[in-house]
Write a protein that holds these residues in place. Structure first.
Motif, PDB file in Angstrom:
ATOM      1  N   GLY A 129      16.758  23.842  43.962  1.00 52.76           N
ATOM      2  CA  GLY A 129      16.866  22.885  42.870  1.00 52.76           C
ATOM      3  C   GLY A 129      17.515  23.443  41.623  1.00 52.76           C
ATOM      4  O   GLY A 129      17.222  22.987  40.508  1.00 52.76           O
ATOM      5  N   VAL A 130      18.405  24.436  41.780  1.00 54.95           N
ATOM      6  CA  VAL A 130      19.037  25.036  40.607  1.00 54.95           C
ATOM      7  C   VAL A 130      20.211  24.179  40.146  1.00 54.95           C
ATOM      8  O   VAL A 130      20.750  23.356  40.890  1.00 54.95           O
ATOM      9  CB  VAL A 130      19.513  26.473  40.904  1.00 54.95           C
ATOM     10  N   ASP A 131      20.613  24.404  38.918  1.00 51.00           N
ATOM     11  CA  ASP A 131      21.749  23.694  38.340  1.00 51.00           C
ATOM     12  C   ASP A 131      23.020  24.343  38.865  1.00 51.00           C
ATOM     13  O   ASP A 131      23.337  25.483  38.515  1.00 51.00           O
ATOM     14  CB  ASP A 131      21.677  23.794  36.808  1.00 51.00           C
ATOM     15  N   LEU A 132      23.758  23.630  39.712  1.00 47.61           N
ATOM     16  CA  LEU A 132      24.888  24.212  40.431  1.00 47.61           C
ATOM     17  C   LEU A 132      26.155  23.401  40.213  1.00 47.61           C
ATOM     18  O   LEU A 132      26.175  22.189  40.415  1.00 47.61           O
ATOM     19  CB  LEU A 132      24.586  24.262  41.931  1.00 47.61           C
ATOM     20  N   ALA A 133      27.226  24.089  39.801  1.00 50.73           N
ATOM     21  CA  ALA A 133      28.557  23.499  39.752  1.00 50.73           C
ATOM     22  C   ALA A 133      29.366  24.037  40.925  1.00 50.73           C
ATOM     23  O   ALA A 133      29.163  25.183  41.360  1.00 50.73           O
ATOM     24  CB  ALA A 133      29.246  23.829  38.433  1.00 50.73           C
ATOM     25  N   LEU A 134      30.273  23.240  41.440  1.00 49.59           N
ATOM     26  CA  LEU A 134      31.087  23.621  42.587  1.00 49.59           C
ATOM     27  C   LEU A 134      32.557  23.697  42.190  1.00 49.59           C
ATOM     28  O   LEU A 134      33.058  22.827  41.477  1.00 49.59           O
ATOM     29  CB  LEU A 134      30.936  22.606  43.718  1.00 49.59           C
ATOM     30  N   VAL A 135      33.235  24.728  42.668  1.00 52.72           N
ATOM     31  CA  VAL A 135      34.682  24.852  42.494  1.00 52.72           C
ATOM     32  C   VAL A 135      35.279  25.108  43.871  1.00 52.72           C
ATOM     33  O   VAL A 135      34.980  26.133  44.508  1.00 52.72           O
ATOM     34  CB  VAL A 135      35.058  25.998  41.539  1.00 52.72           C
ATOM     35  N   GLU A 136      36.093  24.190  44.350  1.00 45.39           N
ATOM     36  CA  GLU A 136      36.688  24.353  45.674  1.00 45.39           C
ATOM     37  C   GLU A 136      37.877  25.312  45.608  1.00 45.39           C
ATOM     38  O   GLU A 136      38.732  25.206  44.724  1.00 45.39           O
ATOM     39  CB  GLU A 136      37.132  23.012  46.250  1.00 45.39           C
ATOM     40  N   VAL A 137      37.899  26.216  46.553  1.00 53.34           N
ATOM     41  CA  VAL A 137      39.004  27.166  46.706  1.00 53.34           C
ATOM     42  C   VAL A 137      39.508  26.998  48.148  1.00 53.34           C
ATOM     43  O   VAL A 137      39.079  27.717  49.055  1.00 53.34           O
ATOM     44  CB  VAL A 137      38.538  28.619  46.454  1.00 53.34           C
ATOM     45  N   PRO A 138      40.377  26.029  48.392  1.00 49.61           N
ATOM     46  CA  PRO A 138      40.745  25.710  49.776  1.00 49.61           C
ATOM     47  C   PRO A 138      41.547  26.828  50.444  1.00 49.61           C
ATOM     48  O   PRO A 138      42.714  27.056  50.104  1.00 49.61           O
ATOM     49  CB  PRO A 138      41.548  24.416  49.648  1.00 49.61           C
ATOM     50  N   ILE A 139      40.918  27.492  51.389  1.00 52.17           N
ATOM     51  CA  ILE A 139      41.573  28.597  52.085  1.00 52.17           C
ATOM     52  C   ILE A 139      42.808  28.139  52.861  1.00 52.17           C
ATOM     53  O   ILE A 139      43.829  28.841  52.847  1.00 52.17           O
ATOM     54  CB  ILE A 139      40.556  29.310  52.995  1.00 52.17           C
ATOM     55  N   PRO A 140      42.786  26.972  53.538  1.00 56.98           N
ATOM     56  CA  PRO A 140      43.990  26.571  54.280  1.00 56.98           C
ATOM     57  C   PRO A 140      45.239  26.448  53.401  1.00 56.98           C
ATOM     58  O   PRO A 140      46.358  26.600  53.897  1.00 56.98           O
ATOM     59  CB  PRO A 140      43.599  25.209  54.870  1.00 56.98           C
ATOM     60  N   GLN A 141      45.054  26.185  52.124  1.00 56.36           N
ATOM     61  CA  GLN A 141      46.182  26.099  51.197  1.00 56.36           C
ATOM     62  C   GLN A 141      46.472  27.441  50.508  1.00 56.36           C
ATOM     63  O   GLN A 141      47.343  27.519  49.639  1.00 56.36           O
ATOM     64  CB  GLN A 141      45.920  25.039  50.130  1.00 56.36           C
ATOM     65  N   GLY A 142      45.739  28.481  50.904  1.00 58.87           N
ATOM     66  CA  GLY A 142      45.975  29.801  50.335  1.00 58.87           C
ATOM     67  C   GLY A 142      45.410  29.999  48.942  1.00 58.87           C
ATOM     68  O   GLY A 142      45.765  30.972  48.264  1.00 58.87           O
ATOM     69  N   ALA A 143      44.511  29.109  48.503  1.00 60.21           N
ATOM     70  CA  ALA A 143      43.995  29.190  47.136  1.00 60.21           C
ATOM     71  C   ALA A 143      43.180  30.470  46.906  1.00 60.21           C
ATOM     72  O   ALA A 143      43.061  30.927  45.768  1.00 60.21           O
ATOM     73  CB  ALA A 143      43.132  27.961  46.829  1.00 60.21           C
ATOM     74  N   HIS A 144      42.650  31.050  47.982  1.00 57.54           N
ATOM     75  CA  HIS A 144      41.857  32.271  47.830  1.00 57.54           C
ATOM     76  C   HIS A 144      42.727  33.484  47.484  1.00 57.54           C
ATOM     77  O   HIS A 144      42.210  34.522  47.071  1.00 57.54           O
ATOM     78  CB  HIS A 144      41.067  32.547  49.111  1.00 57.54           C
ATOM     79  N   GLN A 145      44.046  33.335  47.658  1.00 59.07           N
ATOM     80  CA  GLN A 145      44.969  34.423  47.313  1.00 59.07           C
ATOM     81  C   GLN A 145      45.750  34.135  46.036  1.00 59.07           C
ATOM     82  O   GLN A 145      46.633  34.916  45.668  1.00 59.07           O
ATOM     83  CB  GLN A 145      45.942  34.669  48.475  1.00 59.07           C
ATOM     84  N   ALA A 146      45.422  33.048  45.375  1.00 56.73           N
ATOM     85  CA  ALA A 146      46.105  32.710  44.120  1.00 56.73           C
ATOM     86  C   ALA A 146      45.693  33.699  43.028  1.00 56.73           C
ATOM     87  O   ALA A 146      44.540  34.141  42.989  1.00 56.73           O
ATOM     88  CB  ALA A 146      45.752  31.284  43.698  1.00 56.73           C
ATOM     89  N   PRO A 147      46.602  34.051  42.135  1.00 55.91           N
ATOM     90  CA  PRO A 147      46.288  35.053  41.101  1.00 55.91           C
ATOM     91  C   PRO A 147      45.057  34.707  40.280  1.00 55.91           C
ATOM     92  O   PRO A 147      44.264  35.597  39.949  1.00 55.91           O
ATOM     93  CB  PRO A 147      47.553  35.084  40.244  1.00 55.91           C
ATOM     94  N   GLU A 148      44.873  33.422  39.985  1.00 54.37           N
ATOM     95  CA  GLU A 148      43.746  33.056  39.140  1.00 54.37           C
ATOM     96  C   GLU A 148      42.405  33.289  39.853  1.00 54.37           C
ATOM     97  O   GLU A 148      41.410  33.642  39.221  1.00 54.37           O
ATOM     98  CB  GLU A 148      43.851  31.603  38.667  1.00 54.37           C
ATOM     99  N   PHE A 149      42.386  33.106  41.188  1.00 54.87           N
ATOM    100  CA  PHE A 149      41.141  33.391  41.904  1.00 54.87           C
ATOM    101  C   PHE A 149      40.967  34.886  42.120  1.00 54.87           C
ATOM    102  O   PHE A 149      39.848  35.409  41.988  1.00 54.87           O
ATOM    103  CB  PHE A 149      41.092  32.659  43.245  1.00 54.87           C
ATOM    104  N   LEU A 150      42.034  35.587  42.439  1.00 56.23           N
ATOM    105  CA  LEU A 150      41.933  37.037  42.628  1.00 56.23           C
ATOM    106  C   LEU A 150      41.474  37.732  41.352  1.00 56.23           C
ATOM    107  O   LEU A 150      40.832  38.786  41.418  1.00 56.23           O
ATOM    108  CB  LEU A 150      43.278  37.599  43.084  1.00 56.23           C
ATOM    109  N   ALA A 151      41.780  37.132  40.209  1.00 51.73           N
ATOM    110  CA  ALA A 151      41.295  37.716  38.951  1.00 51.73           C
ATOM    111  C   ALA A 151      39.781  37.624  38.862  1.00 51.73           C
ATOM    112  O   ALA A 151      39.141  38.461  38.212  1.00 51.73           O
ATOM    113  CB  ALA A 151      41.941  36.997  37.766  1.00 51.73           C
ATOM    114  N   ARG A 152      39.201  36.629  39.524  1.00 54.58           N
ATOM    115  CA  ARG A 152      37.749  36.471  39.520  1.00 54.58           C
ATOM    116  C   ARG A 152      37.116  37.266  40.657  1.00 54.58           C
ATOM    117  O   ARG A 152      36.023  37.794  40.513  1.00 54.58           O
ATOM    118  CB  ARG A 152      37.369  34.991  39.654  1.00 54.58           C
ATOM    119  N   ASN A 153      37.780  37.292  41.812  1.00 52.59           N
ATOM    120  CA  ASN A 153      37.276  38.030  42.967  1.00 52.59           C
ATOM    121  C   ASN A 153      38.443  38.723  43.665  1.00 52.59           C
ATOM    122  O   ASN A 153      39.138  38.104  44.480  1.00 52.59           O
ATOM    123  CB  ASN A 153      36.556  37.103  43.944  1.00 52.59           C
ATOM    124  N   PRO A 154      38.671  39.979  43.386  1.00 54.14           N
ATOM    125  CA  PRO A 154      39.803  40.699  43.987  1.00 54.14           C
ATOM    126  C   PRO A 154      39.739  40.769  45.513  1.00 54.14           C
ATOM    127  O   PRO A 154      40.753  41.077  46.147  1.00 54.14           O
ATOM    128  CB  PRO A 154      39.696  42.098  43.369  1.00 54.14           C
TER     129      PRO A 154
END
Length: 207
Positions: free
Chosen positions: A23-48
């Motif tokens: 029951g925690v307060d949770l926000a969701l941010v989608e990082v669609p792997i099929p579109q390569g979003a996990h390798q985008a610079p802005e995400f890599l800055a958060r999680n290398p």
């Protein structure tokens, strides 16, 4: 407030379910792997690492399901999802480590084989062994876990959502779950929980 970075249908489903259970307060941010979003610079800055899940917490960011799941359970003890006692907690870590380091890698050879090889013949050979390797994982889990009805016995804990994700890997790899009656019962029990249904709906996943 927590923020969970996820890709639809990925293993990030496990902490999503757990957060809803607590029951925690949770926000969701989608990082669609099929579109390569996990390798985008802005995400890599958060999680290398370029992987999901990533959980932003009031105390900093966390990666890796075993760490995220245990942190949420420990941070919110009122939820009762952290097993009691050092041995029980170690058993939960043991299961999550196995799912992360063995079962998940076995499944990753189906969709992410290019992490290990580029040759089409090598990729096809890796993919061929995915059902066999996951069947071996399922056999191990079926025969060693209490699963009565939850992963560690009578009490639901932070590793149950991760075990449910494993059942989804079996399905995605074409491995029938029926020969594993305890795992099949666990999957059905997870699907009966409102938190599981809410997470599936939020990620627009059909079971």
């Amino acid at each position: 407030m927590y923020t969970l970075y996820y890709s639809k249908g990925s293993s990030a489903l496990a902490p999503h379910i757990l957060a809803l259970e607590l029951g925690v307060d949770l926000a969701l941010v989608e990082v669609p792997i099929p579109q390569g979003a996990h390798q985008a610079p802005e995400f890599l800055a958060r999680n290398p690492k370029g992987r999901v899940p990533l959980l932003d917490t009031p105390e900093g960011s966390l990666t890796e399901n075993p760490a995220i799941l245990e942190y949420l359970a420990a941070r919110h003890p009122q939820g009762g999802l952290l097993p009691k006692g050092p041995l029980a907690q170690a058993r939960a870590r043991e299961l999550c480590a196995y799912l992360c380091a063995t079962a998940h890698i076995a499944f990753a050879h189906k969709l992410r084989g290019k992490r290990w090889a580029q040759d089409p013949v090598a990729l096809a050979d890796m993919q061929k062994y995915v059902p066999q390797n996951l069947t071996e994982c399922a056999t191990y889990l079926e025969t060693t876990l209490p699963l009565g009805p939850w992963a560690l016995g009578a009490d639901y804990s932070f590793c149950d959502p991760y075990l449910y994700v494993f059942a989804r890997w079996l399905d995605a790899a074409g491995v029938p779950i029926d020969p594993f009656p305890k795992l099949a019962a666990h999957k059905l029990a997870m699907l009966a929980r409102p938190a599981t249904q809410a997470a599936l709906a939020a990620q627009e996943i059909q079971e």
